[in-house]
Design a protein around this motif. Structure first.
Motif, PDB file in Angstrom:
ATOM      1  N   LYS A 198       0.909  -1.365   0.047  1.00  0.00           N
ATOM      2  CA  LYS A 198       0.021  -0.021  -0.172  1.00  0.00           C
ATOM      3  C   LYS A 198       0.948   1.283   0.197  1.00  0.00           C
ATOM      4  O   LYS A 198       0.486   2.352  -0.528  1.00  0.00           O
ATOM      5  CB  LYS A 198      -0.794   0.063   1.213  1.00  0.00           C
ATOM      6  N   ILE A 199       2.074   1.297   0.544  1.00  0.00           N
ATOM      7  CA  ILE A 199       2.985   2.125   0.818  1.00  0.00           C
ATOM      8  C   ILE A 199       4.240   1.841   0.366  1.00  0.00           C
ATOM      9  O   ILE A 199       4.885   0.883   0.621  1.00  0.00           O
ATOM     10  CB  ILE A 199       2.980   2.603   2.305  1.00  0.00           C
ATOM     11  N   ILE A 200       4.941   2.575  -0.405  1.00  0.00           N
ATOM     12  CA  ILE A 200       6.689   2.713  -0.868  1.00  0.00           C
ATOM     13  C   ILE A 200       7.237   3.810  -0.342  1.00  0.00           C
ATOM     14  O   ILE A 200       6.803   5.033  -0.583  1.00  0.00           O
ATOM     15  CB  ILE A 200       6.692   2.523  -2.303  1.00  0.00           C
ATOM     16  N   VAL A 201       8.221   3.573   0.577  1.00  0.00           N
ATOM     17  CA  VAL A 201       8.955   4.426   1.183  1.00  0.00           C
ATOM     18  C   VAL A 201      10.384   4.630   0.366  1.00  0.00           C
ATOM     19  O   VAL A 201      11.218   3.372   0.629  1.00  0.00           O
ATOM     20  CB  VAL A 201       9.255   4.455   2.707  1.00  0.00           C
ATOM     21  N   CYS A 202      10.794   5.590  -0.351  1.00  0.00           N
ATOM     22  CA  CYS A 202      12.077   5.367  -0.820  1.00  0.00           C
ATOM     23  C   CYS A 202      13.142   6.286   0.014  1.00  0.00           C
ATOM     24  O   CYS A 202      13.083   7.003   0.885  1.00  0.00           O
ATOM     25  CB  CYS A 202      12.072   6.491  -2.396  1.00  0.00           C
ATOM     26  N   LEU A 203      14.260   5.387  -0.030  1.00  0.00           N
ATOM     27  CA  LEU A 203      15.397   5.958   0.851  1.00  0.00           C
ATOM     28  C   LEU A 203      16.510   6.524   0.241  1.00  0.00           C
ATOM     29  O   LEU A 203      17.092   6.002  -0.509  1.00  0.00           O
ATOM     30  CB  LEU A 203      15.985   4.801   1.763  1.00  0.00           C
ATOM     31  N   GLY A 204      16.222   7.960   0.173  1.00  0.00           N
ATOM     32  CA  GLY A 204      17.259   8.678  -0.456  1.00  0.00           C
ATOM     33  C   GLY A 204      16.998   9.163  -1.609  1.00  0.00           C
ATOM     34  O   GLY A 204      15.865   8.762  -2.352  1.00  0.00           O
ATOM     35  N   ARG A 205      17.658   9.934  -2.577  1.00  0.00           N
ATOM     36  CA  ARG A 205      17.221  10.653  -3.610  1.00  0.00           C
ATOM     37  C   ARG A 205      17.343   9.680  -4.930  1.00  0.00           C
ATOM     38  O   ARG A 205      16.419   9.998  -5.779  1.00  0.00           O
ATOM     39  CB  ARG A 205      18.335  11.985  -4.029  1.00  0.00           C
TER      40      ARG A 205
END
Ligand code: URA
Ligand code: SF4
Length: 189
Positions: free
Chosen positions: A116-123
């Motif tokens: 349901k959620i994607i969290v990107c770590l960094g640019r």
């Protein structure tokens, strides 16, 4: 779309880009396969390359601490993967050509997990997955929606270690993530 077994097998023996020549281990991913929340970094560093597991160095310890603050745990309720599965030499950013070669594995992982959620770590992950002009210093913690998936980006743990001034903002971003999970996830908490 491949199922988990064939997907992992294909990835573990992959030679689709030159990173295959210098890797010790392919870092496929870790966590629970039915997670509602996925975290995506850019690529393995030295410790990850040696151990075959994402985020296990100093940055990994910080990531685990960040997750614990909002009751997340890679053994219990999240999945962690990277844009590229093999370590770029000297930890340089993965080249676009390497990302292009590798991204299909990640897309397949997302298709199997259906988070349901994607969290990107960094640019690097945010630019690849959210939008190509993503500005991490300005847009971390903001929410975007793509194909029904809610997406955000946090500062990369290694960037937080380099500059502790990013900690308070990251704490706020984690609180925002916790609130989003409480609002839309059913099995995470
Ligand atoms: N940095 C990343 O982006 N991913 C890892 O797995 C480790 C460090
Ligand atoms: Fe294959 Fe990805 Fe490793 Fe390149 S980085 S060799 S595409 S698994």
């Amino acid at each position: 779309m491949l199922d988990w077994g064939p997907l992992e097998q294909a990835c573990m023996s992959c030679q689709k880009c030159a990173l295959a020549d210098t890797r010790h281990n392919v870092v496929f991913g870790a966590g629970v396969p039915n997670a509602e929340v996925m975290f995506i970094g850019e690529g393995p560093g030295e410790n990850e390359d040696l151990q075959g597991e994402p985020f296990v160095g100093r940055g990994g310890k910080l990531l685990d601490d960040m997750l614990e603050l909002i009751d997340l745990d890679r053994k219990r309720n999240v999945y962690i993967a990277n844009i590229v599965k093999c370590r770029p030499p000297q930890n340089r950013d993965p080249l676009n050509s390497e990302q292009d070669a590798c991204i299909g594995y990640l897309r397949n992982q997302v298709a199997l997990i259906r988070p349901k959620i994607i969290v990107c770590l960094g640019r690097v992950a945010a630019i690849r997955l959210i939008k190509e002009d993503f500005k991490i210093s300005k847009e971390h913690g903001q929410w975007f929606e793509k194909a029904g998936i809610h997406m955000t980006a946090l500062f990369h743990p290694a960037a937080i270690l380099r500059d502790p001034r990013r900690r308070p903002e990251t704490f706020e971003d984690l609180k925002g993530l916790q609130a989003k999970i409480q609002a839309i996830c059913e099995r995470t908490y």
